[in-house]
Design an enzyme around this catalytic site. Structure first.
Site, PDB file in Angstrom:
ATOM      1  N   CYS A 116       0.895  -1.035  -0.075  1.00 44.96           N
ATOM      2  CA  CYS A 116      -0.054  -0.531   0.119  1.00 44.96           C
ATOM      3  C   CYS A 116       0.490   1.470   0.069  1.00 44.96           C
ATOM      4  O   CYS A 116       1.716   1.992   0.499  1.00 44.96           O
ATOM      5  CB  CYS A 116      -0.920  -0.289   0.864  1.00 44.96           C
ATOM      6  SG  CYS A 116      -1.869   1.231   1.335  1.00 44.96           S
ATOM      7  N   CYS A 140      -0.487   4.545   1.842  1.00 47.16           N
ATOM      8  CA  CYS A 140      -0.291   4.142   3.142  1.00 47.16           C
ATOM      9  C   CYS A 140       1.330   4.355   3.941  1.00 47.16           C
ATOM     10  O   CYS A 140       1.689   5.152   4.883  1.00 47.16           O
ATOM     11  CB  CYS A 140      -0.509   2.259   3.667  1.00 47.16           C
ATOM     12  SG  CYS A 140      -1.836   2.019   3.205  1.00 47.16           S
ATOM     13  N   ASP A 141       2.307   4.343   2.943  1.00 46.00           N
ATOM     14  CA  ASP A 141       4.042   3.588   3.787  1.00 46.00           C
ATOM     15  C   ASP A 141       4.508   4.773   3.129  1.00 46.00           C
ATOM     16  O   ASP A 141       5.697   4.600   3.149  1.00 46.00           O
ATOM     17  CB  ASP A 141       4.261   2.282   3.451  1.00 46.00           C
ATOM     18  CG  ASP A 141       3.370   1.589   4.551  1.00 46.00           C
ATOM     19  OD1 ASP A 141       2.932   1.844   4.993  1.00 46.00           O
ATOM     20  OD2 ASP A 141       3.103   0.143   3.956  1.00 46.00           O
TER      21      ASP A 141
END
Ligand code: NAP
Length: 311
Positions: free
Chosen positions: A133, A136-137
């Site tokens: 993701c 997200c990261d």
């Protein structure tokens, strides 16, 4: 235990839209949010293609709005994950691990989850340089070199997004042709921070000596067979999704990829069980189509319940 009229499993655009419609129809729906409350849109940033938001909307904000709208009309939104279902007789029984609840009708809106490569080192390094993701990261990968594996729209989108942080992104794809749409592919190709490596597969994700941290990818050219090692700081797997249908195995009809197969409208093969969103859609997989089918499932459930004398 008294049966709820309608239980909705899942909290993406399909689940929340179904809850909104069902709540407004006085069905007092109970919605289980599942492992990822808000669904896949909570791990995206800008959503530019949801009608009504000409400037775009942040994915988690959109989901919070959908949740609030369903709650406003009385939907009972519960944290929790349905672990098993018994659809053999009505009322149906759903088990969240702590209690069993009964439902006269069920809408399955459990969505889909990112697929992984299954390559050596991937599991061990997930969260330690490997991610599924980017949104997200990505911020953990400032001014470094990262790879994105995949050749679809997700890979292009993640690659593009990662260039906000990383100084170089290599998109690694197993074929020469891309599955991605022309516009997404062109955007990535026009991005000076992105380079492409085609006809290449990842054989192994390698960590630093004595350190659980991704350090390199062992690559193989699928045409020449040549093996190389690419030092890398991060790797993002973007190779598609699989439907979240494990708990419905042998209970609901599904295709070879595990997507639920529907009959008329949103009806599954079990009378009183309906499905909406990505769990039954391998083709469109958009927030707006999920929301649309969530609405359809609520209307189908409402009409079916009425036919059973339940309103
Ligand atoms: P996808 O279209 O199924 O593409 C998956 C990609 O991963 C393909 O290029 C595939 O290669 C590759 N792949 C699959 N398994 C692999 C493996 N084991 N090893 C190496 N490569 C592998 O999935 P997606 O990109 O997630 O897109 C899914 C849907 O969502 C599409 O309809 C897409 O248009 C949509 N989407 C839209 C947007 C947007 O519009 N903003 C953003 C993201 C996704 P092959 O091509 O060789 O099979």
């Amino acid at each position: 235990m008294s049966a709820h009229k309608l239980v909705i499993i899942g909290s993406g655009p399909a689940g929340y839209t179904a809850a909104l419609y069902a709540a407004r129809a006085d069905l007092a729906p109970v919605l289980y949010e599942g492992l990822q409350p808000g669904g896949q849109l909570t791990i995206t940033t800008d959503v530019e293609n949801f009608p009504g938001f000409p400037e775009g909307v942040i994915g988690p904000d959109l989901m919070e709005r959908m949740k609030a709208q369903a709650a406003r009309f009385g939907a009972d939104i519960r944290p929790g994950f349905i672990q098993s279902v018994d659809f053999s007789e009505r009322p149906f029984v759903l088990d969240d691990g702590e209690q069993k609840i009964e439902a006269e009708a069920v809408i399955v809106a459990t969505g889909a989850t990112a697929k992984l490569l299954g390559t050596k080192g991937e599991d061990h390094l997930m969260g330690y340089g490997v991610s599924a993701c980017a949104t997200c990261d990505a911020a953990f990968f400032r001014d470094v070199h990262v790879a994105v594996i995949g050749g679809g729209d997700s890979a292009m989108e993640e690659g593009d997004y990662l260039t906000k942080f990383a100084n170089k992104v290599t998109i690694i794809h197993r074929r020469e042709e891309f599955r991605a749409s022309k516009i997404m592919l062109k955007r990535a190709q026009d991005n000076p921070k992105i380079e492409f490596l085609t006809n290449t597969v990842v054989d192994e994700m390698v960590s630093k000596d004595d350190n659980r941290r991704l350090a390199a990818l062992k690559l193989r050219n699928t045409e020449s067979g040549e093996a190389t090692t690419m030092p890398i700081d991060g790797a993002f797997v973007a190779i598609g999704h699989k439907p979240n249908t494990e708990i419905f195995a042998d209970k609901l009809d599904m295709n070879e990829k595990g997507y639920l197969v529907l009959g008329e409208g949103t009806r599954t093969n079990v009378e009183g069980v309906f499905a909406a969103g990505d769990v039954a859609d391998a083709e469109y997989r958009q927030a707006i189509t999920a929301a649309g089918t969530g609405c359809m499932a609520a209307l189908d459930a409402e009409r079916w319940l009425a036919s059973q004398g339940i309103s």
